[in-house]
Design a protein around this motif. Sequence first.
Motif, PDB file in Angstrom:
ATOM      1  N   LEU A 111      16.239  33.773  89.715  1.00 31.18           N
ATOM      2  CA  LEU A 111      15.125  34.711  89.856  1.00 31.18           C
ATOM      3  C   LEU A 111      15.700  36.125  89.771  1.00 31.18           C
ATOM      4  O   LEU A 111      16.416  36.563  90.670  1.00 31.18           O
ATOM      5  N   LYS A 112      15.405  36.809  88.662  1.00 32.88           N
ATOM      6  CA  LYS A 112      15.885  38.181  88.482  1.00 32.88           C
ATOM      7  C   LYS A 112      14.726  39.161  88.635  1.00 32.88           C
ATOM      8  O   LYS A 112      13.657  38.968  88.041  1.00 32.88           O
ATOM      9  N   THR A 113      14.957  40.188  89.424  1.00 32.13           N
ATOM     10  CA  THR A 113      13.964  41.244  89.642  1.00 32.13           C
ATOM     11  C   THR A 113      14.530  42.550  89.119  1.00 32.13           C
ATOM     12  O   THR A 113      15.633  42.953  89.508  1.00 32.13           O
ATOM     13  N   HIS A 114      13.778  43.179  88.225  1.00 33.81           N
ATOM     14  CA  HIS A 114      14.233  44.413  87.595  1.00 33.81           C
ATOM     15  C   HIS A 114      13.278  45.552  87.929  1.00 33.81           C
ATOM     16  O   HIS A 114      12.059  45.428  87.765  1.00 33.81           O
ATOM     17  N   TYR A 115      13.841  46.662  88.406  1.00 32.38           N
ATOM     18  CA  TYR A 115      13.088  47.886  88.676  1.00 32.38           C
ATOM     19  C   TYR A 115      13.651  49.008  87.814  1.00 32.38           C
ATOM     20  O   TYR A 115      14.867  49.131  87.657  1.00 32.38           O
ATOM     21  N   GLU A 116      12.752  49.851  87.307  1.00 35.84           N
ATOM     22  CA  GLU A 116      13.189  51.018  86.537  1.00 35.84           C
ATOM     23  C   GLU A 116      12.163  52.136  86.682  1.00 35.84           C
ATOM     24  O   GLU A 116      10.984  51.943  86.379  1.00 35.84           O
ATOM     25  N   LEU A 117      12.632  53.276  87.169  1.00 34.04           N
ATOM     26  CA  LEU A 117      11.734  54.416  87.326  1.00 34.04           C
ATOM     27  C   LEU A 117      11.338  54.983  85.975  1.00 34.04           C
ATOM     28  O   LEU A 117      12.152  55.074  85.053  1.00 34.04           O
ATOM     29  N   ARG A 118      10.066  55.353  85.855  1.00 35.49           N
ATOM     30  CA  ARG A 118       9.519  56.025  84.692  1.00 35.49           C
ATOM     31  C   ARG A 118       8.910  57.343  85.146  1.00 35.49           C
ATOM     32  O   ARG A 118       8.681  57.552  86.340  1.00 35.49           O
ATOM     33  N   PRO A 119       8.602  58.251  84.230  1.00 37.66           N
ATOM     34  CA  PRO A 119       7.946  59.508  84.633  1.00 37.66           C
ATOM     35  C   PRO A 119       6.610  59.286  85.345  1.00 37.66           C
ATOM     36  O   PRO A 119       6.204  60.119  86.168  1.00 37.66           O
ATOM     37  N   ASP A 120       5.920  58.158  85.045  1.00 43.76           N
ATOM     38  CA  ASP A 120       4.602  57.901  85.635  1.00 43.76           C
ATOM     39  C   ASP A 120       4.604  56.724  86.600  1.00 43.76           C
ATOM     40  O   ASP A 120       3.539  56.209  86.947  1.00 43.76           O
ATOM     41  N   GLY A 121       5.772  56.271  87.043  1.00 45.93           N
ATOM     42  CA  GLY A 121       5.773  55.182  88.002  1.00 45.93           C
ATOM     43  C   GLY A 121       7.011  54.318  87.939  1.00 45.93           C
ATOM     44  O   GLY A 121       8.125  54.816  87.704  1.00 45.93           O
ATOM     45  N   LEU A 122       6.816  53.014  88.114  1.00 46.13           N
ATOM     46  CA  LEU A 122       7.928  52.095  88.297  1.00 46.13           C
ATOM     47  C   LEU A 122       7.697  50.813  87.510  1.00 46.13           C
ATOM     48  O   LEU A 122       6.698  50.116  87.707  1.00 46.13           O
ATOM     49  N   THR A 123       8.607  50.495  86.589  1.00 45.36           N
ATOM     50  CA  THR A 123       8.622  49.178  85.970  1.00 45.36           C
ATOM     51  C   THR A 123       9.122  48.179  87.007  1.00 45.36           C
ATOM     52  O   THR A 123      10.128  48.416  87.676  1.00 45.36           O
ATOM     53  N   PHE A 124       8.409  47.058  87.149  1.00 45.27           N
ATOM     54  CA  PHE A 124       8.705  46.069  88.185  1.00 45.27           C
ATOM     55  C   PHE A 124       8.422  44.693  87.590  1.00 45.27           C
ATOM     56  O   PHE A 124       7.281  44.304  87.419  1.00 45.27           O
ATOM     57  N   THR A 125       9.485  43.975  87.206  1.00 44.22           N
ATOM     58  CA  THR A 125       9.325  42.658  86.597  1.00 44.22           C
ATOM     59  C   THR A 125      10.164  41.623  87.328  1.00 44.22           C
ATOM     60  O   THR A 125      11.212  41.939  87.899  1.00 44.22           O
ATOM     61  N   THR A 126       9.687  40.373  87.294  1.00 48.28           N
ATOM     62  CA  THR A 126      10.433  39.248  87.844  1.00 48.28           C
ATOM     63  C   THR A 126      10.554  38.184  86.767  1.00 48.28           C
ATOM     64  O   THR A 126       9.565  37.832  86.125  1.00 48.28           O
ATOM     65  N   THR A 127      11.764  37.667  86.583  1.00 48.08           N
ATOM     66  CA  THR A 127      12.012  36.659  85.557  1.00 48.08           C
ATOM     67  C   THR A 127      12.621  35.420  86.197  1.00 48.08           C
ATOM     68  O   THR A 127      13.674  35.491  86.841  1.00 48.08           O
ATOM     69  N   VAL A 128      11.948  34.288  86.015  1.00 49.47           N
ATOM     70  CA  VAL A 128      12.431  33.000  86.508  1.00 49.47           C
ATOM     71  C   VAL A 128      13.044  32.240  85.338  1.00 49.47           C
ATOM     72  O   VAL A 128      12.416  32.106  84.280  1.00 49.47           O
ATOM     73  N   THR A 129      14.262  31.744  85.517  1.00 45.56           N
ATOM     74  CA  THR A 129      14.912  30.892  84.525  1.00 45.56           C
ATOM     75  C   THR A 129      15.208  29.541  85.160  1.00 45.56           C
ATOM     76  O   THR A 129      15.736  29.475  86.280  1.00 45.56           O
TER      77      THR A 129
END
Length: 302
Positions: A111-129
């Motif tokens: 289970l990988k969780t990726h966060y990345e700040l953007r000018p308008d908010g936050l990329t927030f994804t979860t990937t299950v393998t």
Amino acid sequence: MQITLKNANYEVVLNTFGAEINSFRSVKDGTQYVFEGPMSVWKFHAPILFPHVGKILDGFMTYGGKEYKLTNNGMSRDLEHTLVETDGVSATFELTESEATKEKFPWKFSLKTHYELRPDGLTFTTTVTNTDSTPMLFSLGSHTAFCCPRNTDPAGTTNSDYQYEFEKKEPLTQVITDEMGYLIPDDEGTAPQTKLYGETQAGIVPINAKGFGSGHFFTRITSDWVGLRNKKDGSLIKVNTKNYPYVMLWQNAGEPCFNCIEPWYGTADALNTNHDWAEKGGLITLEAGKSFTADQSITIER
């Protein structure tokens, strides 16, 4: 361990425990978007729900002749995740099988969780393998608590100055649950059952101190996002819901502090469950070696 991400507009504090957002604030005016505590109100902030979402009746499931003891909303939020990488504006965490997970979930996984700040908010994804050799059955979701009201709101602002808003202003379909949040089956034993929510304005859910009990649970959603709007200044926090089959809305008990927008792939147990995981509704089937990604990204419009 806490990890801080920062850009010109926002600062986010993440925690390896649960790979959870602990704080999400505006750099410019200090506005607090995600609930930071106290623990006496709620011990979480934005938990990731895996390998199941919602309530588990009697706290167990069976699979392959073995019984697994489960907690509501899954084990991910209660475990330490590994920090894979970070560069100051992004971070990736990973949870994999261990002796602790084997008592709650029979498959090997990542289970990988990726966060990345953007000018308008936050990329927030979860990937299950699925790193196992057989098809894996699971659910996945998130449970972000947004401050309502906020620390920078004018004096006298209450949570009733906010509302939930579905992008397409669609008439809402509610999944029927009992007061504890379990699905109520029909006379033939089928769940989930649904009904029209009956909101006064299509796609608008008012907020007030009464709250939402165990949550108001929606399905058949065509909106790409569900937001929390401040009716006084028009500002809007949007959570991506594109392709999600379900969205839960919830407010803390007692004095209102936060309101949650929870996109889910899956449901709580039905009251008539036989506890057999292979027969549980709403699960994703993931073949060996395959991955599945869910996007819970947060966008702020001021």
